[in-house]
Structure formats: structure tokens, C-alpha cells
Design a protein around this motif. Structure first.
Motif, PDB file in Angstrom:
ATOM      1  N   TYR A 134       0.831  -1.194   0.000  1.00  0.00           N
ATOM      2  CA  TYR A 134       0.000   0.000   0.000  1.00  0.00           C
ATOM      3  C   TYR A 134       0.870   1.250   0.000  1.00  0.00           C
ATOM      4  CZ  TYR A 134      -4.759  -1.789   0.606  1.00  0.00           C
ATOM      5  OH  TYR A 134      -5.979  -2.363   0.417  1.00  0.00           O
ATOM      6  N   ILE A 135       0.318   2.341  -0.524  1.00  0.00           N
ATOM      7  CA  ILE A 135       0.988   3.632  -0.531  1.00  0.00           C
ATOM      8  C   ILE A 135      -0.006   4.695  -0.072  1.00  0.00           C
ATOM      9  CG2 ILE A 135       0.408   4.071  -2.947  1.00  0.00           C
ATOM     10  CD1 ILE A 135       3.047   5.579  -3.224  1.00  0.00           C
ATOM     11  N   LEU A 136       0.489   5.694   0.637  1.00  0.00           N
ATOM     12  CA  LEU A 136      -0.372   6.801   1.043  1.00  0.00           C
ATOM     13  C   LEU A 136      -0.820   7.558  -0.206  1.00  0.00           C
ATOM     14  CD1 LEU A 136      -1.578   8.565   3.309  1.00  0.00           C
ATOM     15  CD2 LEU A 136       0.559   9.875   3.296  1.00  0.00           C
ATOM     16  N   HIS A 137      -2.150   7.644  -0.420  1.00  0.00           N
ATOM     17  CA  HIS A 137      -2.671   8.273  -1.633  1.00  0.00           C
ATOM     18  C   HIS A 137      -2.981   9.754  -1.409  1.00  0.00           C
ATOM     19  CE1 HIS A 137      -4.290   8.064  -5.697  1.00  0.00           C
ATOM     20  NE2 HIS A 137      -5.343   8.765  -5.289  1.00  0.00           N
ATOM     21  N   GLU A 138      -3.635  10.074  -0.284  1.00  0.00           N
ATOM     22  CA  GLU A 138      -3.923  11.473   0.043  1.00  0.00           C
ATOM     23  C   GLU A 138      -3.904  11.643   1.550  1.00  0.00           C
ATOM     24  OE1 GLU A 138      -6.651  14.085  -2.565  1.00  0.00           O
ATOM     25  OE2 GLU A 138      -7.717  12.185  -2.336  1.00  0.00           O
ATOM     26  N   LYS A 139      -3.492  12.841   1.983  1.00  0.00           N
ATOM     27  CA  LYS A 139      -3.464  13.158   3.401  1.00  0.00           C
ATOM     28  C   LYS A 139      -3.858  14.616   3.583  1.00  0.00           C
ATOM     29  CE  LYS A 139      -0.447  13.158   7.474  1.00  0.00           C
ATOM     30  NZ  LYS A 139       0.905  12.812   8.003  1.00  0.00           N
ATOM     31  N   ARG A 140      -4.713  14.880   4.568  1.00  0.00           N
ATOM     32  CA  ARG A 140      -5.119  16.245   4.875  1.00  0.00           C
ATOM     33  C   ARG A 140      -4.290  16.736   6.056  1.00  0.00           C
ATOM     34  NH1 ARG A 140      -8.986  16.735   8.269  1.00  0.00           N
ATOM     35  NH2 ARG A 140     -10.056  14.868   7.550  1.00  0.00           N
ATOM     36  N   SER A 141      -3.709  17.948   5.914  1.00  0.00           N
ATOM     37  CA  SER A 141      -2.802  18.455   6.942  1.00  0.00           C
ATOM     38  C   SER A 141      -3.537  19.073   8.130  1.00  0.00           C
ATOM     39  CB  SER A 141      -1.867  19.494   6.336  1.00  0.00           C
ATOM     40  OG  SER A 141      -2.601  20.627   5.884  1.00  0.00           O
TER      41      SER A 141
END
Length: 638
Positions: free
Chosen positions: A27-34
Motif C-alpha cells: 500500500y501507498i499513502l494516496h492522500e493526506k489532509r494536513s
């Protein structure tokens, strides 16, 4: 293509979360909200057994060629100038590939979601699977929480999510996930849900200094009262349309914003008597209605302003009113875009229930029909005065919506947006904080650009004014009366090819002295606005009386009227509408077609903002239009 996210800049702000895959991780991080957007707070974990419809926005085919395709029909030096596409060609060209559909569907089915649970939208842009929260959390390696807004609205979201390495390249975004598209505002007020975009005080809501006792409709009084005669003189709009049956000009309003016919007639009786009793051509989208239960400036100011001036300036050309959303719910940008382009609809003509209004609406007096999807023909020119702050949205979300405006450009549509009324600050005069969180507050110091104005595929319109005591023949200045012309540099979008020369010269000759960490000083980001028009002291009939009104929501329909008349002239001699105008207006061929604005600032975020200078600037863009010169230039093009 040249349109790119400014990854390095965004990473430095914490707007994107990116991890490198390892040999051990699938798996890979696709989106992240800061950060959590202003006004929202976490209430609780979402119940694991509750139903959560997931929608996967599939990577579109040829999207990397979109900008080149648009330039090919929009740049004045192109042999294909004006060869706009049919809607079916747009849909076919950008539909996700069969490989993308099969990879994402195969992953979902392999994760235990049977064929009957995974549905592909007719447009092939979205896959939907109904899950429980527990299933969604396991599938995306995340946790879902319920968020509460100070307005009383609730929203389901996660702070980040992951996708398999082989799936991630085929997915644009997942809804619901990190996105708070429910934060949409018209400039000049705090953030409010997308579904209520038409509520009083939301967005680029025009400002007023109150009623006026007598009207001064003479050219010598344009410094204190703008009336149609002033605008015609300022920009040389002396033109009688000849091809009214072929041409179209659209104004967008969101319920409960609505015009009053009695106010239109009061205005027309004073400035264009032949229009008394005339109404715009009404197009209802998702139950859009001209409500008369609630009246006054807060409910009628925007629509009255837009229609009174647009209808006067293009008379006898019909003005199309796109009224979006029913009374109980209202509507959002996506509801409107769905109606224009069926390929943009998310799932069987609907949208994400956590993002947009879903129809039929079972509330009392709600719209009981199916959501409009590809049912509305877009006008040649569309003027709208609503927008987000970029920081309200994720980069991937804005990129996807921006691409939709490019598709409208391919179809020959000119899309105009107001640049904002708070200078370098965003909606509600909010600025970004220096702590790296990208949260928005009134005492923030970092410039807060707006969207869609920063989308390279729309034309952003700023505001100017005539200084008190000056004549209409004197040079205008940037608007600093009641409002400040919105402008600056995007934190999300790269600089488009058509703008590189103009922005490069500005940064070379007039680079701002602000500290580099409070604005995007990289020199490789989209600047806005593109052009401007007067936005101060408009005389508008509201609720049976005349008021003085200010805002880029005034300047935008004026620019739209001018461009609509250019289209009329081209259609009259057998040519096509001008479509997406930015590559043309930034070209050397159009360098003499604008009145350069060289004075004034757009203060905000506790700074003077930027300054209007010779050439393009992030206050008034290229300047204000000269109709005669624009007409001359566009009539020479194919």
C-alpha cells in the motif's frame, strides 16, 4: 501537460502527504489532509456498522494532453483555432481506459466486494461500492470520523487513506475521504457548506453602502455612481447585436438568491425602457426556483445586480439564467457542472451525498425529479460570482474540477469567475497561518488564493474604480473602495504557458517586497486575475429602491456582456464563438486591447497586498477591456 501541482511548494506547507513504497508494503499513502478546515471539529468515530457509499474517481484517459488539446483550438496562432469539440468527443476522449476500470474493479472484487456490489457510472469516470464503515476502513487503511460544523452540518471524513501501489496510479480521488468540498463560499464571508452556496452573505456577495435618494446617470458623475452609460463609455461598448438567435450568454445563480421582476422593471424604466416587463430566459437546474418569499438585499442583491446590467448591456440579446438548486437544499458547483456535462456526473447522474445535494429531494417543497445530468446546454459565455478558498480543498479535488472547466473550453464555452473582494485574503478575509497547519483565520499572515480563479482554464475577473473627482476618461485604478480586488498566486496550480511571459516580466520588473514565506514566490505558479472591470458604486434596484453596490460580482457580468457581444459579431459573419480566451488575450496580438491599470493595491492578511503596475499584475490582471480593439482582434481570427 504544463498544468501541474506545485508538489515541492505543497510539501513545504504540509498539504500533501506522500510516502515512498517499500518492498515490504503493498500500500501507498494516496492522500493526506494536513488540518481540519475552519469551523469543523471531530465529534466521534463513525459507527463501524453504518453504511458508507465509496466512490472512486478513475484516472481519465488523455488527461495529460488536456492542456495541449485546449490550446490547439484556443491559441490565435493555431491552425485549429475555433474548431471546438462536440460533447460526445469530449466524453469519448477522456473516459478512463479499460485497463484502469479493470484494475480498480479487480482490486475491489479481490477484496471481497462481489461483482453485484461494484458499479461503473455510465460516464465510466467513477466506480461505486456500498460498504460498511468497517469494510471501508480495512480497504483504505484508515479511520472514519464524524465532523461537526458550527452551522450545524455534519460530515464524514478521514485524515488520510491508502491504496495498493498498483491501484494508486489509476485513481484520482476517493469520496468520502479527506475532502471537505462542503466548504464553499462566495467571497466576502466565512466558509459555508457547498449545499448552501446561495444563502445570504455567502461567497462573493456584493457589498452596499445603502440606498441612494437620487440617481446621477450622467458621464460626469461616473466617479460616484456607475450606471450603464458609464460602462459603455469606459469600455467603448457601442454595439447593437445582430445574431441574437444564434448567440447565448448565461448568468449562474444559486437558490435562494433570486431576482425580483419589479426590481428589474424599476431599473429598466430608468435605463432601458424597452426591457420593462422582460425576464431572463429561465433554466431550472435541480429544482432551481425564483423564490419571492424572502426578499431584500441579502436575497436579491446578487441576482438583481447581475441581470440588470447584463440584460441592459446586451439588449436585445437574451440572457440565460441558470437557477441552481431547490429551496430546501440549495445546490453546489458539482450540481451545476453535472447539468452541463453528463460525463462529469459521478454515479448514474448523482453525486456524493456527503459533498453535494442529492435529488430527488423528499423534504417539503423539495425537487422530486432526478438530478440533472447532461441536460443543460452551456451558453457561449457563462458568468458566475462564486468560489472557494484553495485551502478549503485538496489539490487532487481542485485539479479534477479544473479539468472540467478545460473540457467546457474545448466545447467553445467562455467561463468567467469573480476574483474575490478581499484582496490577497480569502473568503471571509481569512488568511493562512504561519504555523504550517494551513488553517485559516482572520489574523493569519499568509496570502490565501481563491479557486476556481486559480484554475488556469477559467478567466478570472478583478475590480477597478474611478477615483473620486476623476472623469470617466481618466485612467481607472484598482478597486480600494469598500472592497479590494482579489488576486495573487496559486498554491496548487502551475503557471500555464499562455501566462509565462506576462508573469515573468512582472516578477522581473516589479517583484513584491513581501517575505517569500507569506506568498507563493516561486515564479512557477498560476497568477490571477486575468482581466478586470469597474466594480464600485453600481446603481442597482433592490427591493423597490436604488442602492450603491460594490464587488467583483459586478465586474464579472460586465466582462461577460462585452465578450458576448464579441461572439455576436463573429457569429454574424459566420465564425464561431471565442471559447476559452486566455491564450488569445495574453498573446502579443492582443497587447493593445486592454486599458492598463497602474495604480492601487489589493491589501489583505495585514499587508498592503500587491500593487497594480504597468503590464499584467496580480491585482487587475491585463487591465480593463477595450471593446473596439477586442472586436477588431477577434474578427481577424478564423
Amino acid at each position: 501537460m504544463q498544468l501541474v501541482l506545485l508538489i515541492v511548494f505543497l510539501l513545504s506547507w504540509g498539504l500533501l502527504g506522500v510516502t515512498k513504497p517499500t518492498l515490504r508494503s503493498s500500500y501507498i499513502l494516496h492522500e493526506k489532509r494536513s488540518h481540519t478546515p475552519s469551523g469543523w471539529d471531530v465529534l466521534r468515530r463513525r459507527d463501524a456498522s453504518s453504511v458508507l457509499p465509496l466512490r472512486f474517481g478513475l484516472k481519465q484517459s488523455s488527461i495529460n494532453k488536456l492542456e495541449d488539446m485546449l490550446y490547439d483550438i484556443s491559441h490565435p496562432d493555431s491552425s485549429n483555432y475555433g474548431n471546438h469539440w462536440a460533447p460526445a468527443q469530449v466524453t469519448q476522449t477522456f473516459a478512463p481506459s479499460q485497463e484502469t476500470v479493470e484494475i480498480v474493479r479487480g482490486w475491489l472484487e479481490g477484496a471481497g466486494f462481489g461483482f453485484d456490489r461494484v458499479k461503473l457510472a455510465p460516464s465510466r469516470n467513477w466506480l461505486e461500492v456500498n460498504t460498511t464503515v468497517e469494510e471501508a476502513e480495512h480497504l483504505l487503511k484508515t479511520e472514519y470520523h464524524v465532523y461537526g460544523h458550527k452551522s450545524g452540518k455534519i460530515h464524514t471524513a478521514c485524515s488520510e487513506y491508502h491504496l495498493p501501489i498498483y491501484v494508486s496510479p489509476h485513481v484520482d480521488l476517493v469520496n468520502p475521504s479527506i475532502h471537505f468540498d462542503a466548504i464553499l463560499g462566495k467571497r466576502g464571508s466565512g466558509a459555508t457548506p457547498a449545499k448552501t452556496v446561495g444563502l445570504p452573505g455567502v461567497g462573493i456577495f456584493p457589498k452596499t453602502t445603502g440606498n441612494i435618494s437620487s440617481i446621477l446617470s450622467r458621464l460626469e458623475n461616473c466617479d460616484v455612481m456607475i450606471t450603464p452609460i458609464c460602462l459603455r463609455a469606459l469600455y467603448g461598448l457601442n454595439y447593437a447585436p445582430l445574431s441574437t438567435k444564434k448567440n447565448t450568454f448565461g448568468i449562474v445563480e444559486y437558490t435562494p438568491q433570486a431576482y425580483l421582476q419589479s426590481d428589474l422593471d424599476l431599473f429598466f424604466a430608468n435605463f432601458s425602457s424597452s426591457l420593462v416587463g422582460k425576464s431572463p430566459e429561465f433554466v431550472s437546474i435541480d429544482g432551481g426556483v425564483i423564490q419571492t418569499m424572502q426578499t431584500g438585499f441579502n436575497f436579491n442583491g446578487e441576482s438583481n445586480l447581475d441581470l440588470q446590467y447584463a440584460m441592459n448591456l446586451v439588449n436585445p440579446q437574451e440572457v440565460v439564467l441558470y437557477q441552481v438548486g431547490d429551496l430546501p437544499q440549495g445546490a453546489s458547483f458539482n450540481n451545476f457542472l453535472d447539468a452541463l456535462d453528463g460525463s462529469y456526473c459521478t454515479f448514474e447522474g448523482g453525486d456524493d451525498p456527503s459533498q453535494d445535494e442529492i435529488f430527488p429531494d423528499n423534504l417539503p417543497n423539495g425537487y422530486n425529479g432526478a438530478a440533472n445530468c447532461g441536460t443543460t446546454k452551456p451558453a457561449n459565455v457563462i458568468s458566475t460570482s462564486y468560489g472557494y478558498n484553495e485551502a478549503d480543498l485538496s489539490p487532487s479535488y481542485t485539479l479534477r474540477q479544473c479539468a472540467e472547466y478545460a473540457k467546457l473550453g474545448l466545447m467553445g464555452v467562455t467561463v468567467l469567475f469573480s476574483s474575490g473582494d478581499n484582496g490577497v485574503a480569502g473568503n471571509g478575509a481569512l488568511c493562512l497561518n504561519v504555523d504550517g497547519s494551513c488553517s485559516q483565520t482572520e489574523d493569519g499572515m499568509i496570502f490565501n488564493p481563491g479557486f476556481p480563479s486559480t484554475c488556469p482554464f477559467v478567466t478570472s475577473v478583478g475590480a477597478t474604480q474611478i477615483n473620486l473627482g476623476n472623469k470617466y476618461t481618466d485612467p481607472e485604478v484598482a478597486c480600494e473602495q469598500v472592497i479590494f480586488s482579489g488576486g495573487g498566486f496559486s498554491n496548487y496550480f502551475g503557471i500555464p504557458d499562455y501566462q509565462k511571459k506576462a508573469v515573468g516580466k512582472y516578477l522581473q520588473d516589479h517583484k513584491p517586497s513581501h517575505f517569500a514565506d507569506i506568498w507563493n514566490s516561486t515564479g512557477v505558479s498560476r497568477g490571477y486575475p486575468d482581466i478586470s472591470a469597474n466594480g464600485a458604486n453600481y446603481v442597482v434596484a433592490v427591493d423597490g429602491r436604488f442602492a450603491r453596490v460594490f464587488g467583483t460580482s459586478a465586474s464579472t457580468p460586465v466582462v461577460g456582456s462585452i465578450l458576448a457581444m464579441v461572439n455576436d459579431a463573429r457569429l454574424t459573419i459566420g465564425k464561431k464563438p471565442i471559447g476559452f480566451i486566455n491564450p488569445a488575450i495574453y498573446s502579443d496580438a492582443f497587447s493593445s486591447a486592454f486599458h492598463d491599470i497602474t495604480s492601487g493595491n489589493n491589501q489583505g492578511c495585514n499587508t498592503p497586498g500587491f500593487s497594480a503596475v504597468p503590464g499584467w499584475d496580480p491585482v487587475t490582471g491585463l487591465g480593463t477591456p477595450s471593446f473596439a480593439k477586442l472586436l477588431e482582434k477577434w474578427l481577424t481570427l478564423p
